[in-house]
Scaffold this motif. Structure first.
Motif, mmCIF file in Angstrom:
data_model
loop_
_atom_site.group_PDB
_atom_site.id
_atom_site.type_symbol
_atom_site.label_atom_id
_atom_site.label_comp_id
_atom_site.label_asym_id
_atom_site.label_seq_id
_atom_site.Cartn_x
_atom_site.Cartn_y
_atom_site.Cartn_z
ATOM 1 N N UNK A 1 30.205 5.329 2.225
ATOM 2 C CA UNK A 1 30.086 3.876 2.326
ATOM 3 C C UNK A 1 31.108 3.160 1.446
ATOM 4 N N UNK A 54 34.156 4.160 1.025
ATOM 5 C CA UNK A 54 35.513 4.297 1.558
ATOM 6 C C UNK A 54 35.848 3.035 2.351
ATOM 7 N N UNK A 55 36.972 2.411 2.000
ATOM 8 C CA UNK A 55 37.303 1.092 2.580
ATOM 9 C C UNK A 55 37.644 1.176 4.066
ATOM 10 N N UNK A 56 38.439 2.192 4.400
ATOM 11 C CA UNK A 56 38.892 2.293 5.782
ATOM 12 C C UNK A 56 38.719 3.728 6.242
ATOM 13 N N UNK A 57 38.246 3.878 7.465
ATOM 14 C CA UNK A 57 38.017 5.222 8.008
ATOM 15 C C UNK A 57 39.187 5.648 8.871
ATOM 16 N N UNK A 113 36.652 2.403 13.694
ATOM 17 C CA UNK A 113 36.476 1.539 12.534
ATOM 18 C C UNK A 113 36.973 0.124 12.830
ATOM 19 N N UNK A 165 33.061 8.719 15.739
ATOM 20 C CA UNK A 165 31.973 7.878 15.207
ATOM 21 C C UNK A 165 31.180 8.703 14.185
ATOM 22 N N UNK A 211 29.717 8.050 11.291
ATOM 23 C CA UNK A 211 28.448 7.603 10.714
ATOM 24 C C UNK A 211 27.295 7.821 11.689
ATOM 25 N N UNK A 212 27.552 7.579 12.960
ATOM 26 C CA UNK A 212 26.507 7.814 13.958
ATOM 27 C C UNK A 212 26.212 9.310 14.029
ATOM 28 N N UNK A 251 23.988 10.251 11.200
ATOM 29 C CA UNK A 251 22.597 9.834 11.414
ATOM 30 C C UNK A 251 21.891 10.813 12.347
ATOM 31 N N UNK A 275 27.991 2.217 13.410
ATOM 32 C CA UNK A 275 26.958 2.258 12.369
ATOM 33 C C UNK A 275 27.521 1.813 11.033
ATOM 34 N N UNK A 276 28.779 2.203 10.818
ATOM 35 C CA UNK A 276 29.407 1.897 9.544
ATOM 36 C C UNK A 276 29.519 0.386 9.341
#
Lengths: 571, 328, 262
Positions: free
Chosen positions: A146, A148-151, A260, A368, A370-371, A374, C190-191
């Protein structure tokens, strides 16, 4: 030398060509380098020849020159020259050779030959773990993402040093492009140019003199969106690359960058949103996830229906079904066949049912992260709660996810590995095939084959069915040709001249097969579609290995298998 | 009894099909009376439109104003606010014009508004009983509308079958003098006509029409093959155009073409009213859909619950077989 | 430009069959997943694109309860500058006019040059935008499928019959109802949602906005939904229930009988 020049200038292998959309040809650079090498060779030969001739004329000991070598020929040509000329030739050749040599040393970093030096390092630092993906940021644990500024990769500078090293290390041989299925069907992607365009970018934006101008977005400048979404992550390019250049990680990093920025085609947004809200890309209700198991006709299993694992069931094996097999009408047959096989093998197994969510394998490979996390965390939790010792799946994508992308879950096997072991141990027997006219060809799913090296198990299982005729397609095993891609790729609508599946079906036909056997529901979808589009219904069919196994398994005291299968699998 | 009006749309003097439907809807509210038509416009077109209504409406209010030559909803609204008697009921067709006009008009009139009505169960005191649909037609509702201070009712195109009634001789009443001043802060500039496609679907007697159920672009060929075998054309619903699987010129519906084929094969089309609004002329409608609850089965003549991707090739084979036999 | 987008949270019903609850007064909502109304999402994207071209702010407002905050977060993650939840027990049971009244009072609290709504939500009424415009006495255009800004005025295109487009010039401030397909809304991962998880979302009630409580809520509604029902199945269609082959034969026979074969 001559051969190389002829190859570059006369024969021009198709893969050396640079389509206009990917930039300019590198032939002039290659020819220039060849010229330098030629000068070195001639100068060195002239040095040796003049030396030898001089010694001969002065009756000094002469070192032997290899017969028919260039110095040997030159020696014959200059044998009659006066001593002074020979001296001049000797010194001249020496100077030419030295100057050329040092020029070449200085020039190499600016031309395609630099790969000789850099590849030493890039091969040394190459990733060895197949089927895995690099983390979003090396050294940043999931919990800290969370911050990290840019993915992902948005500008050239976002690439890792290793990936930049890859760009310099590419020998531009074009083997990746030759083997890339996306390139073969005319999608706007060629792995070679992912590298070459980035290398050209680096040379242009980081000049020796003058200021580096950087931080331009890559997408829209050197790469197109379609180009990056076109990759099925099949891994053919990486398998072929002699210098172990990585592509999947770069593609996924570029996708992470696009995700992102919200830059995602509408066709992918819907399934991604459904995955977020419902745990499957179709937006179907969770409670219906286990419904396929209810359709197993009573009596087909000696004991009872498929158990739902709740931690108290006593089952030690989890069958992880994943979304497509759970919800797709046709693929549910794979689920039922797998369940019946596990039952027949006497495994104490169950499924998660409504609590299972998509493995997230493609979610991760579409960037994706982060998804994916989850989904992974949810599944990890319910798998742990189920209290099983092992996991079995019939979906290579789920297999790869559980094996490489998940942590802290019990060991996972693909169903063909389980069956192959039982075959080797003599625990199962198969009925002979009935239709002798059927010729089977096994299609290696990318995530079972190339990414996980399971090549022999499915073939062993097929060969243990008495009377089964099996042929190999020319492109098989580590050179298998992707069916068109799984998971979210089914939703993406790439610009392409034809379908990968069509090419694959033709390859099977060329091999003399009329049944393609695969071990992946996505391969099944793609190949089944391709057969229809190609108008080859009736001439070619596709089935999953689990269906074939289920149909031929010798079950104690049941001869009805054939009929039951016909009723549930449609044939 | 509250007076009932119907706002009639015309194009170049030709009255829209919805006129007869609004007439029928008005009769559902008050079977004993006849509604009054209101027609706005200018010049000979307006006269032609008004005159063509005299055989069904007893009274036609003609509203002529130069500014109303093109039906700009903002100007029409101002005119209607000045013309309509207090507490009256106004019926408007729920098309792109009705959607533009009616909600704001109801506010300016201080009356109730009900949108996209497809059934009228009658009037009980001040309560008008109406039927609507929600969730894309998956669920229906009964709605009660208080008409004590009037109402604007938007009627779904095609929902009310025109009545067969004996022709009468209606009267055109010129109400132009009551229009008042019209000022627009929204000005109509031009209409950009959609590009004509390679195939004119409005000219075909048989249409193989595809919807979301076709699933992906490659499967469009399944419909094309059937159409070729039948000598028909392929049309589609909006999602297919949105997904860029077919040209806009192939779209049937309120935002696409209006077609009048003899046979309409709805393949994988759920049956949203916006789509059905484009299917006119009461064709023989055959619906194929995986979902047995698809609204299309409500309106189809024949329905088949099946996957179009499986059914279409089967049907194509049958047609080819038959053609093959016939050719011999 | 200051832009307000009125959005609404609706159940996603496209992939799943809807059934009625036991009482028959509502649909069964337990199993449904909610998200922002599709057309409203296009409206937000359009607002963001206009803001990115000419500067200004995008505010997203919704009327509802705590659950509805979820869509506001999503729109914030998309790039909206601020989000407001308009919530009050007095608002429940409002009809379209009631909803428009609440929004009118909210708009009057601020200063907006452009107000966007989705063309319609799950009830298919397509009414709030037009009502709101009339109450504010702003010009209005529905079914808008493109917006261009020229000299302080907007040039908007409306989707009309036959796939044609009606081009209008419209003064600011105005209300536009946005048709789906006007743009390609960006993806919200989500991010993005996690990043705005702690962004403040003010909640305004009837007294904050000065809403006349007699004009909103169930009591003021002159249009009332009495019940929900699922229409009797296939009263029209004769359902063919033979095998696929039999059905195909029958269809072919019918097409021929209706003059569809030449």
């Amino acid at each position: 030398m001559v051969v190389a020049a002829v190859r570059r200038l006369v024969f021009k292998p198709a893969r050396y060509a640079v389509p206009a959309k990917y930039g300019k040809s590198h032939t002039p650079d290659a020819v220039f380098l060849l010229g330098l090498i030629a000068i070195l060779m001639v100068a060195d030969s002239m040095f040796s020849a003049s030396n030898a001739t001089r010694h001969l004329q002065q009756n000094q000991p002469v070192e032997t020159l290899a017969v028919f070598s260039l110095p040997w020929m030159l020696k014959a040509a200059i044998g009659a020259m006066p001593l002074a000329t020979l001296w001049a030739l000797n010194v001249g050749a020496y100077l030419v050779h030295e100057l050329t040599f040092y020029f070449l040393l200085c020039y190499r970093p600016f031309g395609i030959q630099f790969h000789v030096e850099t590849s030493l390092f890039s091969v040394y630092f190459a990733k060895l773990e197949r089927g895995t993906l690099k983390p979003v940021r090396w050294g940043v644990p999931d919990e800290s993402l969370d911050q990290v500024k840019s993915f992902g990769v948005k500008t050239f500078e976002d690439f890792t040093w290793k990936h930049m090293l890859d760009f310099y290390s590419c020998a531009d041989c074009g083997r990746c492009a030759d083997n890339c299925p996306a390139n073969a069907v005319g999608r706007p992607l060629s792995p070679r140019f992912i590298t070459i365009k980035a290398r050209d970018y680096a040379f242009q934006h980081y000049p020796v003199l003058g200021k580096a101008h950087n931080h331009k977005p890559l997408i829209g400048n050197i790469y197109s969106e379609d180009e990056i979404w076109s990759c099925t992550t099949c891994g053919a390019c990486e398998e072929e690359c002699p210098l172990l250049v990585e592509y999947i990680d770069k593609i996924v990093d570029l996708r992470r960058g696009m995700i992102d920025d919200g830059n995602v085609p509408q066709s992918l947004q819907k399934p991604l949103k459904a995955l977020e809200s419902r745990g499957n890309p179709y937006g179907k209700m969770e409670k219906k996830r286990g419904d396929w198991a209810k359709a197993i006709p009573p009596g087909s299993q000696p004991t009872n229906a498929v158990k739902l694992l709740d931690g108290k069931s006593g089952a030690d094996t989890l069958y992880f079904v994943d979304s497509i097999t759970s919800y797709d009408d046709r693929m549910q047959a794979i689920g039922r066949a797998t369940a019946r096989i596990l039952e027949c093998l006497g495994k104490n197994f169950g499924i998660l049912g409504a609590t299972e969510k998509d493995s997230g394998h493609e979610v991760r490979r579409f960037g994706e992260e982060m998804l994916f996390m989850a989904l992974r965390d949810h599944n990890t939790e319910v798998i742990k709660a189920a209290g099983v010792q092992r996991i079995v799946t019939a979906d290579p994508h789920a297999y790869n996810a559980l094996k490489h992308d998940y942590k802290d879950v019990p060991p996972v096997e693909h169903i063909v590995q389980v069956v192959a072991r039982e075959v080797r141990d003599g625990n199962v027997r198969f009925n002979p095939v009935e239709d002798k006219d059927r010729v089977y060809a096994y299609h290696d799913p990318c995530y079972l084959g190339r990414h996980n090296q399971v090549y022999d198990d499915p073939r062993d299982v097929l060969d243990s069915i008495p009377g089964l005729t099996r042929v190999e397609m020319q492109r098989s095993r580590d050179r298998s040709f992707c069916c068109g891609g799984g998971g979210l790729m089914l939703f993406y609508e790439p610009k392409e001249d034809q379908r990968m599946g069509m090419l694959r079906v033709r390859m099977a036909a060329e091999a003399g097969a009329n049944v393609i056997v695969t071990a992946c529901p996505f391969c099944m979808v793609n190949i089944e579609d391709a057969i229809k589009v190609a108008g080859m219904e009736g001439k070619m069919s596709v089935m999953d290995l689990t269906e074939l196994v289920d149909r031929h398994l010798v079950r104690e005291g049941t001869e009805k298998t054939e009929k039951l299968e016909a009723a549930t699998c449609g044939g | 009894m509250t007076r009932i009006f119907a706002y009639i749309v015309h194009r170049g003097g030709i009255v829209d099909d919805s006129a007869a439907e609004l007439f029928a809807a008005a009769r559902k509210i008050d079977a004993s009376g006849l509604p009054t038509a209101i027609v706005t416009g200018c010049g000979a077109d307006l006269d032609a439109a008004c005159n063509s209504l005299t055989s069904s409406f007893r009274e036609i209010w003609k509203v002529s104003h130069e500014a109303l030559t093109y039906p700009n909803a903002e100007l029409v609204r101002q005119a209607l606010v000045n013309i309509l008697p207090a507490n009256s009921i106004l019926l408007v067709s729920h098309d792109h014009f009705g959607i533009d006009l009616s909600p704001g008009l109801s506010i300016k009139l201080g009356s109730s508004f009900v949108s996209d009505v497809l059934a009228i169960d009658g009037l009980e005191g001040d309560s008008l009983k109406l039927g609507r649909q929600e969730f894309g037609g998956q669920v229906s509702t009964h709605v009660h509308c208080d008409i004590s201070s009037g109402a604007v009712i938007n009627v779904r195109p095609g929902a009310f079958k025109p009545e067969q009634s004996a022709p009468i001789t209606g009267l055109v009443v010129d109400k132009s003098s009551t229009v008042g001043a019209l000022t627009a802060r929204r000005r109509y500039l031009e209409t950009i006509v959609a590009e004509a496609g390679d195939v004119d679907i409005t000219k075909h007697t048989v249409l193989v029409s595809i919807g979301r159920g076709i699933q992906e672009k490659e499967n469009v060929s399944l419909a094309e093959e059937l159409a070729e075998a039948l000598g028909a054309a392929v049309s589609c619903s909006r999602p297919v155009v949105d997904a860029k699987w077919m040209e806009k010129s192939r779209q049937v519906g309120s935002s696409g073409k209006t077609v009048k084929p003899k046979v309409y094969l709805a393949c994988g089309i759920s049956g949203a009213f916006q789509h059905l609004a484009g299917v006119k002329g009461n064709p023989f409608l055959i619906a194929i859909n995986k979902n047995p609850k698809a609204p299309i089965f409500q309106v189809a003549d024949v329905g088949i619950v099946d996957d179009v991707l499986e059914f279409l090739p089967e049907l194509t084979n049958k047609v080819r077989e038959m053609r093959g036999v016939a050719a011999k | 430009m200051e832009i307000l987008v009125c959005a609404r949270r609706v159940p996603d019903t496209s992939e799943n069959e809807i059934s009625l609850n036991a009482a028959g007064n509502d649909i069964e909502r337990d199993e449904l997943v909610y998200s922002v109304n599709e057309a409203d999402n296009y409206a937000v994207e359009e607002a963001l694109q206009i803001r990115d071209r000419v500067g200004g702010n995008v505010t997203v407002a919704t009327i509802g309860g705590e659950d509805d905050e979820e869509i506001l977060r999503r729109e914030l993650a998309m790039g909206a500058n601020q989000a407001v939840l308009i919530s009050d027990d007095a608002f429940s049971g409002s009809d379209g006019k009631g909803v428009a009244t609440i929004l009118k009072d909210f708009v009057r609290k601020g200063r907006y040059d452009l107000i966007l709504t989705g063309v319609q939500a799950d009830d298919g009424a397509a009414q709030v935008g037009g009502m709101l415009a009339a109450m504010l006495d702003y010009p209005f255009a529905s079914l808008v499928n493109s917006i261009a800004l020229e000299d302080g005025k907007l040039k908007v295109s409306r989707e009309i019959e036959g796939g044609n487009r009606e081009i209008n010039e419209i003064d600011l401030p105005c209300v536009l109802s946005i048709q789906t397909g006007i743009n390609e809304p960006r993806y919200v991962g989500m991010r993005g949602i996690r990043q705005v998880a702690s962004a403040p979302i003010p909640t305004l009630g009837a007294s904050d906005l000065g809403v006349d409580q007699g004009a909103v809520g169930e009591a003021a509604a002159r249009v009332k939904r009495v019940d929900y029902f699922v229409p009797a199945l296939s009263k029209g269609a004769e359902m063919l229930d033979g095998s696929r082959e039999e059905n195909a034969d029958k269809v072919l026979e019918l097409v021929a009988a209706k003059g569809g074969l030449k």
